[in-house]
Design an enzyme around this catalytic site. Structure first.
Site, PDB file in Angstrom:
ATOM      1  N   ALA A  66       0.858  -1.184   0.000  1.00 42.37           N
ATOM      2  CA  ALA A  66       0.000   0.000   0.000  1.00 42.37           C
ATOM      3  C   ALA A  66       0.894   1.234   0.000  1.00 42.37           C
ATOM      4  O   ALA A  66       2.013   1.196   0.514  1.00 42.37           O
ATOM      5  CB  ALA A  66      -0.881  -0.008   1.240  1.00 42.37           C
ATOM      6  N   GLY A 111       0.541  -5.439   0.615  1.00 39.74           N
ATOM      7  CA  GLY A 111      -0.587  -5.607  -0.311  1.00 39.74           C
ATOM      8  C   GLY A 111      -0.156  -6.198  -1.654  1.00 39.74           C
ATOM      9  O   GLY A 111      -0.960  -6.843  -2.327  1.00 39.74           O
ATOM     10  N   GLU A 114      -0.041  -9.827  -1.160  1.00 35.79           N
ATOM     11  CA  GLU A 114      -1.426 -10.286  -0.981  1.00 35.79           C
ATOM     12  C   GLU A 114      -2.150 -10.390  -2.335  1.00 35.79           C
ATOM     13  O   GLU A 114      -2.910 -11.323  -2.572  1.00 35.79           O
ATOM     14  CB  GLU A 114      -2.162  -9.353  -0.009  1.00 35.79           C
ATOM     15  CG  GLU A 114      -1.636  -9.522   1.417  1.00 35.79           C
ATOM     16  CD  GLU A 114      -2.097  -8.433   2.366  1.00 35.79           C
ATOM     17  OE1 GLU A 114      -1.842  -7.247   2.078  1.00 35.79           O
ATOM     18  OE2 GLU A 114      -2.722  -8.768   3.386  1.00 35.79           O
ATOM     19  N   GLU A 134       4.218  -5.323   7.212  1.00 37.75           N
ATOM     20  CA  GLU A 134       3.290  -4.445   7.944  1.00 37.75           C
ATOM     21  C   GLU A 134       3.656  -4.314   9.411  1.00 37.75           C
ATOM     22  O   GLU A 134       3.450  -3.261  10.018  1.00 37.75           O
ATOM     23  CB  GLU A 134       1.848  -4.971   7.806  1.00 37.75           C
ATOM     24  CG  GLU A 134       1.231  -4.808   6.432  1.00 37.75           C
ATOM     25  CD  GLU A 134       1.552  -5.959   5.493  1.00 37.75           C
ATOM     26  OE1 GLU A 134       2.461  -6.767   5.790  1.00 37.75           O
ATOM     27  OE2 GLU A 134       0.879  -6.054   4.448  1.00 37.75           O
TER      28      GLU A 134
HETATM   29  N1  DAK Z   1       4.520   3.427  -0.417  1.00 34.23           N
HETATM   30  C1  DAK Z   1       4.909   4.630  -0.908  1.00 34.23           C
HETATM   31  N2  DAK Z   1       6.097   4.847  -1.501  1.00 34.23           N
HETATM   32  C2  DAK Z   1       6.933   3.803  -1.595  1.00 34.23           C
HETATM   33  C3  DAK Z   1       6.603   2.513  -1.094  1.00 34.23           C
HETATM   34  C4  DAK Z   1       5.312   2.343  -0.489  1.00 34.23           C
HETATM   35  N3  DAK Z   1       4.864   1.170  -0.016  1.00 34.23           N
HETATM   36  N4  DAK Z   1       7.639   1.691  -1.321  1.00 34.23           N
HETATM   37  C5  DAK Z   1       8.569   2.419  -1.937  1.00 34.23           C
HETATM   38  N5  DAK Z   1       8.162   3.687  -2.099  1.00 34.23           N
HETATM   39  C6  DAK Z   1       8.883   4.807  -2.738  1.00 34.23           C
HETATM   40  C7  DAK Z   1       9.999   5.310  -1.825  1.00 34.23           C
HETATM   41  O1  DAK Z   1       9.494   6.189  -0.872  1.00 34.23           O
HETATM   42  C8  DAK Z   1      10.896   5.985  -2.839  1.00 34.23           C
HETATM   43  O2  DAK Z   1      10.356   7.235  -3.188  1.00 34.23           O
HETATM   44  P1  DAK Z   1      11.288   8.550  -3.320  1.00 34.23           P
HETATM   45  O3  DAK Z   1      11.975   8.696  -2.009  1.00 34.23           O
HETATM   46  O4  DAK Z   1      12.242   8.201  -4.453  1.00 34.23           O
HETATM   47  O5  DAK Z   1      10.329   9.645  -3.658  1.00 34.23           O
HETATM   48  C9  DAK Z   1      10.777   5.091  -4.059  1.00 34.23           C
HETATM   49  O6  DAK Z   1       9.554   4.361  -3.884  1.00 34.23           O
HETATM   50  C10 DAK Z   1      11.895   4.073  -4.180  1.00 34.23           C
HETATM   51  O7  DAK Z   1      12.000   3.380  -2.974  1.00 34.23           O
HETATM   52  P2  DAK Z   1      13.361   3.268  -2.122  1.00 34.23           P
HETATM   53  O8  DAK Z   1      14.245   4.431  -2.396  1.00 34.23           O
HETATM   54  O9  DAK Z   1      12.994   3.006  -0.712  1.00 34.23           O
HETATM   55  O10 DAK Z   1      13.988   1.977  -2.799  1.00 34.23           O
HETATM   56  P3  DAK Z   1      14.959   0.907  -2.123  1.00 34.23           P
HETATM   57  O11 DAK Z   1      15.397   0.019  -3.231  1.00 34.23           O
HETATM   58  O12 DAK Z   1      15.994   1.569  -1.270  1.00 34.23           O
HETATM   59  O13 DAK Z   1      14.006   0.080  -1.127  1.00 34.23           O
HETATM   60  C11 DAK Z   1      12.016  -1.162  -0.519  1.00 34.23           C
HETATM   61  C12 DAK Z   1      12.983  -0.667  -1.655  1.00 34.23           C
HETATM   62  C13 DAK Z   1      10.852  -1.867  -1.181  1.00 34.23           C
HETATM   63  C14 DAK Z   1      12.780  -2.148   0.390  1.00 34.23           C
HETATM   64  C15 DAK Z   1      11.579   0.077   0.317  1.00 34.23           C
HETATM   65  O14 DAK Z   1      11.100   1.085  -0.580  1.00 34.23           O
HETATM   66  C16 DAK Z   1      10.484  -0.261   1.271  1.00 34.23           C
HETATM   67  O15 DAK Z   1      10.716  -0.840   2.353  1.00 34.23           O
HETATM   68  N6  DAK Z   1       9.245   0.142   0.914  1.00 34.23           N
HETATM   69  C17 DAK Z   1       8.089  -0.058   1.797  1.00 34.23           C
HETATM   70  C18 DAK Z   1       7.600  -1.465   1.723  1.00 34.23           C
HETATM   71  C19 DAK Z   1       6.444  -1.713   2.674  1.00 34.23           C
HETATM   72  O16 DAK Z   1       6.561  -1.493   3.892  1.00 34.23           O
HETATM   73  N7  DAK Z   1       5.353  -2.184   2.099  1.00 34.23           N
HETATM   74  C20 DAK Z   1       4.188  -2.525   2.895  1.00 34.23           C
HETATM   75  C21 DAK Z   1       3.279  -1.340   2.976  1.00 34.23           C
HETATM   76  S1  DAK Z   1       1.973  -1.691   4.073  1.00 34.23           S
HETATM   77  C22 DAK Z   1      -5.369  -2.488   4.598  1.00 34.23           C
HETATM   78  C23 DAK Z   1      -5.099  -3.462   3.704  1.00 34.23           C
HETATM   79  C24 DAK Z   1      -3.830  -3.587   3.197  1.00 34.23           C
HETATM   80  C25 DAK Z   1      -2.845  -2.723   3.601  1.00 34.23           C
HETATM   81  C26 DAK Z   1      -3.117  -1.733   4.479  1.00 34.23           C
HETATM   82  C27 DAK Z   1      -4.404  -1.597   5.006  1.00 34.23           C
HETATM   83  N8  DAK Z   1      -6.672  -2.361   5.182  1.00 34.23           N
HETATM   84  C28 DAK Z   1      -7.555  -3.485   4.948  1.00 34.23           C
HETATM   85  C29 DAK Z   1      -6.869  -1.427   6.175  1.00 34.23           C
HETATM   86  C30 DAK Z   1      -1.527  -2.909   3.091  1.00 34.23           C
HETATM   87  C31 DAK Z   1      -0.487  -2.433   3.771  1.00 34.23           C
HETATM   88  C32 DAK Z   1       0.816  -2.472   3.148  1.00 34.23           C
HETATM   89  O17 DAK Z   1       1.044  -2.968   2.075  1.00 34.23           O
END
Ligand code: DAK
Length: 263
Positions: A66, A111, A114, A134
């Site tokens: 997400a 997500g 998922e 998460e």
């Molecule tokens: N959201 C927004 N931006 C993201 C992102 C994300 N999930 N993942 C990456 N980006 C953006 C980064 O902020 C960066 O943007 P700039 O700084 O260049 O503007 C760009 O993409 C490149 O990322 P990185 O510079 O971080 O790239 P790296 O290779 O260094 O790292 C990474 C890649 C994938 C390890 C890292 O970006 C990372 O950890 N990203 C977050 C991954 C994450 O935590 N994903 C889970 C999100 S939580 C719900 C249902 C479902 C959900 C929620 C609620 N309900 C039913 C209520 C789902 C929740 C999730 O998925």
């Protein structure tokens, strides 16, 4: 239909939806989810589509979860819209009567994993990485991760990944049974398309019946599952595809399935 966050292409009955926000690693924001839902609905209503493929643009990510920027700003009402949109499109994916393949070319996180797990199966490139991070955000998976992951890899293995938020690489995902096949990055789409073409040549009725029998059967006891299979088998016997498939074998020719029930 034109979209800002996804690309939809169809070739020979195979539709590919590409998540296309590469600057944010294809993270799921509300607009992307709305477009994805619209595209999946169009696939559901198009008899010409035989197989659906999902993949990510930019070579680095399938979907990195997400959109955390958006997630952080959600108030309760907006959160509800976000939840419903995501859940309904994921449910719709599992209910599609056609095979759905996830071609995971990079990060499939939160997500993103998922969505991939809601597909019928996953092919991954060697560069793919999977995880449910998460927990690191003080959250839990919200699109089925706590339910689908344990069903795929077992409760203990799933809990380890869910409690730590650890990312695993493609080979480990293969060993765990999350993905069916791992390829070189440049070979991924060719492998996916080869399998998609193979399936697209099968009968529509028997593909749908097989998918439903497996999916419904997984949630019931064996005796009920066997009954579901029997009913699905009977439905297939009433189809023109069964007549064509058996005739083609006896006549030593390739079957040309047309789909649809016997007149
Ligand atoms: N959201 C927004 N931006 C993201 C992102 C994300 N999930 N993942 C990456 N980006 C953006 C980064 O902020 C960066 O943007 P700039 O700084 O260049 O503007 C760009 O993409 C490149 O990322 P990185 O510079 O971080 O790239 P790296 O290779 O260094 O790292 C990474 C890649 C994938 C390890 C890292 O970006 C990372 O950890 N990203 C977050 C991954 C994450 O935590 N994903 C889970 C999100 S939580 C719900 C249902 C479902 C959900 C929620 C609620 N309900 C039913 C209520 C789902 C929740 C999730 O998925």
């Amino acid at each position: 239909m034109s979209f800002n966050n996804i690309i939809v292409e169809s070739v020979e009955g195979i539709t590919t939806i590409t998540f296309n926000r590469p600057k944010a690693l294809n993270a799921l924001n509300s607009e992307l989810l709305a477009e994805f839902a619209q595209a999946v609905e169009a696939v559901a209503n198009d008899e010409a589509v035989r197989v659906l493929v999902l993949t990510g643009a930019g070579g680095k990510a399938f979907v990195a979860g997400a959109d955390i920027t958006e997630l952080a700003k959600l108030d309760t009402l907006k959160a509800k819209v976000f939840i419903n949109r995501g859940l309904s499109v994921i449910n719709r994916l599992t209910e599609l009567p056609i095979p759905v393949i996830a071609a995971v070319n990079g990060f499939a996180l939160g997500g993103g994993l998922e969505i991939a797990m809601a597909c019928d199966f996953i092919y991954a490139s060697e560069a793919a990485a999977f995880g449910q991070p998460e927990i690191k955000l003080g959250l839990i998976p919200g699109y089925g991760g706590t339910q689908r992951l344990p069903r795929i890899i077992g409760a203990a293995r799933a809990k380890e990944l869910l409690y730590t938020g650890r990312m695993i690489k493609a080979q480990e995902a293969l060993a765990l049974g999350i993905v069916n096949r791992v390829t070189a990055p440049e070979a991924l789409m060719a492998q996916v398309m080869a399998t998609a073409r193979e399936m697209a040549g099968m009968g529509r009725v028997s593909l749908r019946a097989t998918k439903q029998a497996v999916n419904f059967g997984l949630n019931v006891d064996l005796a009920t599952g066997l009954r579901i299979e029997t009913d699905a088998f009977a439905l297939c016997m009433a189809s023109s595809d069964a007549k064509e498939g058996t005739s083609a074998f006896l006549e030593k020719r390739k079957a040309a399935f047309k789909g649809g029930l016997l007149q």
